[in-house]
Write a protein that holds these residues in place. Structure first.
Motif: not given
Length: 180
Positions: A63-68, A72-73, A81-94
């Motif tokens: 997951f940390q690799l995916e975050v990095q 970068a993206k 688009k950055a907010q969408e990507l980061m929101g998806g990460l937060q959801q996946k983390q939860q």
């Protein structure tokens, strides 16, 4: 007067014929903690716990690799688009955290169920031991709840019952091995 002496003598004889209570005690903590089946159960669950931790660490690293990669993206993307990507990460983390908590709870519940079974087995064994050996009472004590404040060593059945309890397991294992 003669009758009174006979009555008193009869009462003394009858009271001396009354069966004495046979009492023993066990240290519950020692009995349970030194029971080989409990030790085996703890070792089994320690292996499961270790495997769970390794898996959780592996998932965490992935997951940390995916975050990095996502960060970068996101830096190269528009703000939306950055907010969408980061929101998806937060959801996946939860989701990952919830999954890990759920698996940890299942492991804990499974261990508790099996340890409860071991405790019931020990209680039943002590009860049967008491019946077979003519005990009126077998008391239990622990350091936390001392129900037996004093008892002579010959009344302490902890090691005797523990040996019999662990011996029973060995006999069952030997009988099973012979059948196979």
């Amino acid at each position: 007067m003669k009758n009174i002496v006979y009555v008193v003598l009869a009462m003394i004889v009858l009271s001396s014929c009354e069966k004495q209570a046979k009492i023993g005690f066990v240290n519950n903590g020692d009995l349970i903690n030194d029971f080989q089946e409990k030790k085996d159960l703890e070792a089994k669950f320690q292996l499961k716990e270790d495997a769970f931790k390794k898996r959780a660490d592996s998932i965490g690293k992935a997951f940390q690799l995916e975050v990095q990669e996502t960060q970068a993206k996101a830096q190269k993307s528009s703000q939306k688009k950055a907010q969408e990507l980061m929101g998806g990460l937060q959801q996946k983390q939860q989701q990952l955290q919830q999954q890990m908590q759920y698996e940890q709870q299942l492991l804990t519940q499974s261990f508790q169920t099996e340890i409860d079974s071991v405790i019931i087995k020990v209680k039943d064994f002590v009860k049967d031991y008491g019946k077979k050996n003519g005990y009126t009472y077998i008391l239990g004590t622990t350091d936390a709840a001392s129900t037996v404040m004093y008892g002579t060593d010959e009344n302490d059945l902890t090691q005797t019952i523990l040996d019999a309890l662990n011996g029973t397991k060995k006999e069952v294992t030997e009988k099973t091995d012979k059948k196979e």
